[in-house]
Design a protein around this motif. Structure first.
Motif, PDB file in Angstrom:
ATOM      1  N   ASN A  22      29.610  -9.747  39.339  1.00 32.93           N
ATOM      2  CA  ASN A  22      29.043  -8.779  38.334  1.00 32.93           C
ATOM      3  C   ASN A  22      28.923  -7.194  38.707  1.00 32.93           C
ATOM      4  O   ASN A  22      29.247  -6.126  38.047  1.00 32.93           O
ATOM      5  CB  ASN A  22      29.240  -8.993  36.869  1.00 32.93           C
ATOM      6  CG  ASN A  22      29.650  -9.763  36.090  1.00 32.93           C
ATOM      7  OD1 ASN A  22      30.888 -10.578  36.464  1.00 32.93           O
ATOM      8  ND2 ASN A  22      28.981 -10.355  35.341  1.00 32.93           N
ATOM      9  N   GLU A  23      28.567  -7.046  39.234  1.00 33.21           N
ATOM     10  CA  GLU A  23      27.749  -6.071  40.618  1.00 33.21           C
ATOM     11  C   GLU A  23      28.795  -5.942  41.847  1.00 33.21           C
ATOM     12  O   GLU A  23      29.598  -6.499  41.875  1.00 33.21           O
ATOM     13  CB  GLU A  23      26.339  -6.102  40.437  1.00 33.21           C
ATOM     14  CG  GLU A  23      25.787  -6.159  38.739  1.00 33.21           C
ATOM     15  CD  GLU A  23      23.880  -6.976  39.012  1.00 33.21           C
ATOM     16  OE1 GLU A  23      24.136  -6.129  40.132  1.00 33.21           O
ATOM     17  OE2 GLU A  23      24.109  -7.500  38.370  1.00 33.21           O
ATOM     18  N   ALA A  24      28.819  -3.943  42.040  1.00 30.50           N
ATOM     19  CA  ALA A  24      29.497  -4.086  42.981  1.00 30.50           C
ATOM     20  C   ALA A  24      28.457  -3.716  44.440  1.00 30.50           C
ATOM     21  O   ALA A  24      27.806  -3.502  45.021  1.00 30.50           O
ATOM     22  CB  ALA A  24      29.902  -2.136  42.712  1.00 30.50           C
ATOM     23  N   ASN A  25      28.506  -5.401  44.612  1.00 31.77           N
ATOM     24  CA  ASN A  25      27.504  -6.624  45.588  1.00 31.77           C
ATOM     25  C   ASN A  25      28.771  -6.651  46.987  1.00 31.77           C
ATOM     26  O   ASN A  25      29.553  -7.161  45.892  1.00 31.77           O
ATOM     27  CB  ASN A  25      26.606  -6.780  45.284  1.00 31.77           C
ATOM     28  CG  ASN A  25      25.856  -6.159  43.809  1.00 31.77           C
ATOM     29  OD1 ASN A  25      25.466  -5.080  44.595  1.00 31.77           O
ATOM     30  ND2 ASN A  25      25.603  -6.449  43.130  1.00 31.77           N
ATOM     31  N   SER A  26      28.309  -6.433  48.069  1.00 38.60           N
ATOM     32  CA  SER A  26      28.456  -8.138  48.948  1.00 38.60           C
ATOM     33  C   SER A  26      27.220  -8.852  49.506  1.00 38.60           C
ATOM     34  O   SER A  26      26.344  -8.260  49.622  1.00 38.60           O
ATOM     35  CB  SER A  26      29.013  -6.834  49.780  1.00 38.60           C
ATOM     36  OG  SER A  26      28.067  -6.234  50.794  1.00 38.60           O
ATOM     37  N   VAL A  27      27.733 -10.203  49.172  1.00 38.88           N
ATOM     38  CA  VAL A  27      26.629 -11.362  49.306  1.00 38.88           C
ATOM     39  C   VAL A  27      27.556 -11.407  51.297  1.00 38.88           C
ATOM     40  O   VAL A  27      28.376 -12.146  50.929  1.00 38.88           O
ATOM     41  CB  VAL A  27      26.828 -12.549  48.448  1.00 38.88           C
ATOM     42  CG1 VAL A  27      26.630 -13.669  49.322  1.00 38.88           C
ATOM     43  CG2 VAL A  27      26.517 -11.341  47.362  1.00 38.88           C
ATOM     44  N   ILE A  28      26.434 -11.277  51.728  1.00 43.75           N
ATOM     45  CA  ILE A  28      26.478 -11.708  53.046  1.00 43.75           C
ATOM     46  C   ILE A  28      25.443 -12.485  54.044  1.00 43.75           C
ATOM     47  O   ILE A  28      24.232 -12.458  54.129  1.00 43.75           O
ATOM     48  CB  ILE A  28      25.927 -10.273  54.812  1.00 43.75           C
ATOM     49  CG1 ILE A  28      27.169  -9.248  53.465  1.00 43.75           C
ATOM     50  CG2 ILE A  28      26.112 -10.397  56.009  1.00 43.75           C
ATOM     51  CD1 ILE A  28      25.843  -7.937  54.144  1.00 43.75           C
ATOM     52  N   PRO A  29      26.198 -14.189  53.892  1.00 40.06           N
ATOM     53  CA  PRO A  29      25.398 -15.159  54.688  1.00 40.06           C
ATOM     54  C   PRO A  29      25.775 -15.080  56.209  1.00 40.06           C
ATOM     55  O   PRO A  29      25.999 -14.609  56.584  1.00 40.06           O
ATOM     56  CB  PRO A  29      26.547 -16.212  54.279  1.00 40.06           C
ATOM     57  CG  PRO A  29      27.715 -15.251  53.130  1.00 40.06           C
ATOM     58  CD  PRO A  29      28.033 -14.269  54.153  1.00 40.06           C
TER      59      PRO A  29
END
Ligand SMILES: O=P(O)(O)OP(=O)(O)OP(=O)(O)OC[C@H]1O[C@@H](n2cnc3c(O)ncnc32)[C@H](O)[C@@H]1O
Ligand SMILES: [Mg+2]
Length: 172
Positions: A22-29
């Motif tokens: 829900n946040e302005a985030n990017s998740v980088i694996p």
């Protein structure tokens, strides 16, 4: 905000995404070494693996936050238990740590681990399936999917993020 997760295992990556969605985030694996054995055999070793992954993934991705999630087992007087730990790293601070739910593994599975096998392949053999560790996980198999590996990691993530917010709020 950029958030790195030190694994490409979908059970871990999706748990992190679930918590930051829900946040302005990017998740980088990112694949990083855990720096501990493939099958950690104590809380200490599993925590160390989680911290190593959190720190290494943050640096590798140039992210503000690095997350490490690590699975292991721990011997107790009541049998061999699954254990899972998470760590959240930011620059210049002690990593935040949280532990997951634990259940006992059946005696025949425990014996194979004590003889040096890894839980991942043992679970595939035991269930006659492929890549259980990327899906419901051992905890999902032994709870009839009442709790999946992803859900267990989501709970760890909630405790990591909650503690992070608590620490951040203390600084204001
Ligand atoms: O790609 P990575 O992030 O390493 O994901 P992994 O599935 O190997 O996960 P861990 O390294 O954290 O887990 C350590 C060992 O325990 C196994 N394992 C841990 N939890 C499991 C689970 O719920 N189901 C099956 N195998 C599990 C896993 O395959 C490894 O042998
Ligand atoms: Mg592994």
């Amino acid at each position: 905000m950029k958030i790195a997760i030190g694994s490409k295992n979908p059970a871990k990556v999706e748990a992190v995404r679930d918590c930051f969605i829900n946040e302005a985030n990017s998740v980088i694996p990112v694949d990083v070494p855990s720096g501990v054995s493939d099958q950690p055999f104590s809380d200490e070793e599993t925590i160390e693996g989680a911290i190593n992954r959190a720190k290494a993934s943050r640096l590798a991705a140039g992210a503000q936050i690095g997350i490490g999630l690590e699975g292991g087992v721990v011997q107790t007087p009541y049998g061999l238990f699954l254990c899972n730990w998470g760590a959240l790293a930011v620059e210049g601070e002690e990593p935040i740590i949280a532990g997951g739910a634990r259940i006992k593994v059946p005696a025949d599975v425990a014996e194979r681990l004590m003889n040096g096998e890894e839980l991942g392949p043992v679970m595939d053999d035991y269930t006659k399936q492929n890549n259980v560790r990327h899906k419901e996980g051992a905890i999902g198999v032994f709870t009839r999917e009442a709790v999946s590996r992803r859900q267990m990691f989501v709970h760890i993530m909630q405790m990591l993020i909650g503690q992070y917010r608590y620490r951040e709020s203390g600084k204001i």
